[in-house]
Write a protein that holds these residues in place. Structure first.
Motif, PDB file in Angstrom:
ATOM      1  N   THR A  80      37.534  20.338 -39.939  1.00 41.40           N
ATOM      2  CA  THR A  80      38.592  21.292 -39.168  1.00 41.40           C
ATOM      3  C   THR A  80      37.815  22.621 -38.900  1.00 41.40           C
ATOM      4  O   THR A  80      37.463  23.205 -39.931  1.00 41.40           O
ATOM      5  N   PHE A  81      37.463  23.057 -37.665  1.00 41.07           N
ATOM      6  CA  PHE A  81      36.891  24.324 -37.388  1.00 41.07           C
ATOM      7  C   PHE A  81      37.795  25.394 -37.174  1.00 41.07           C
ATOM      8  O   PHE A  81      38.632  25.297 -36.359  1.00 41.07           O
ATOM      9  N   ASP A  82      37.639  26.609 -37.659  1.00 41.10           N
ATOM     10  CA  ASP A  82      38.380  27.731 -37.487  1.00 41.10           C
ATOM     11  C   ASP A  82      37.765  28.572 -36.269  1.00 41.10           C
ATOM     12  O   ASP A  82      38.397  29.679 -36.284  1.00 41.10           O
ATOM     13  N   CYS A  83      36.879  28.251 -35.723  1.00 46.22           N
ATOM     14  CA  CYS A  83      36.103  29.054 -34.878  1.00 46.22           C
ATOM     15  C   CYS A  83      35.789  28.098 -33.540  1.00 46.22           C
ATOM     16  O   CYS A  83      35.897  27.064 -33.681  1.00 46.22           O
ATOM     17  N   ILE A 103      29.906  28.277 -33.286  1.00 45.03           N
ATOM     18  CA  ILE A 103      29.333  27.421 -34.153  1.00 45.03           C
ATOM     19  C   ILE A 103      27.801  27.235 -33.514  1.00 45.03           C
ATOM     20  O   ILE A 103      26.929  27.427 -34.337  1.00 45.03           O
ATOM     21  N   ALA A 104      27.700  27.192 -32.470  1.00 44.40           N
ATOM     22  CA  ALA A 104      26.386  27.050 -31.699  1.00 44.40           C
ATOM     23  C   ALA A 104      25.679  28.315 -32.037  1.00 44.40           C
ATOM     24  O   ALA A 104      24.427  28.125 -32.105  1.00 44.40           O
ATOM     25  N   VAL A 105      26.154  29.367 -31.660  1.00 41.47           N
ATOM     26  CA  VAL A 105      25.428  30.634 -32.016  1.00 41.47           C
ATOM     27  C   VAL A 105      25.174  30.734 -33.402  1.00 41.47           C
ATOM     28  O   VAL A 105      23.925  31.147 -33.726  1.00 41.47           O
ATOM     29  N   ASP A 106      25.903  30.382 -34.418  1.00 40.63           N
ATOM     30  CA  ASP A 106      25.448  30.279 -35.942  1.00 40.63           C
ATOM     31  C   ASP A 106      24.487  29.424 -35.926  1.00 40.63           C
ATOM     32  O   ASP A 106      23.402  29.595 -37.149  1.00 40.63           O
ATOM     33  N   LEU A 108      39.133  21.028 -32.064  1.00 45.14           N
ATOM     34  CA  LEU A 108      38.746  21.791 -33.282  1.00 45.14           C
ATOM     35  C   LEU A 108      38.514  20.772 -34.474  1.00 45.14           C
ATOM     36  O   LEU A 108      38.162  21.345 -35.681  1.00 45.14           O
ATOM     37  N   GLN A 109      38.572  19.506 -34.118  1.00 46.38           N
ATOM     38  CA  GLN A 109      38.358  18.657 -35.151  1.00 46.38           C
ATOM     39  C   GLN A 109      37.181  17.739 -34.925  1.00 46.38           C
ATOM     40  O   GLN A 109      37.017  17.201 -33.848  1.00 46.38           O
TER      41      GLN A 109
END
Length: 65
Positions: free
Chosen positions: A18-21, A26-29, A55-56
């Motif tokens: 589960t992503f909190d962003c 995420i792509a940028v990271d 988001l999952q």
């Protein structure tokens, strides 16, 4: 992309992440464009490796992937 998902799953010892962003963040990271990330996730989903909602992401078969 799959390596990143496996890493995230191992942190929580689970198969659902589960992503909190946003996926854009995420792509940028990861140093990717949002479009590249989206294409990679779509390909993994088409191949049956993941299923996803907004988001999952659920890894379907860690040993086969």
């Amino acid at each position: 992309m799959l390596r990143y998902l496996r890493y995230m799953a191992q942190l929580g010892e689970q198969t659902t992440i589960t992503f909190d962003c946003s996926l854009k963040d995420i792509a940028v990271d990861l140093g990717l464009t949002p479009e590249t990330l989206s294409r990679a996730l779509t390909r993994l989903e088409r191949e049956g490796i993941i299923t996803r909602t907004r988001l999952q992401i659920k890894l379907q078969n860690l040993s086969a992937a």
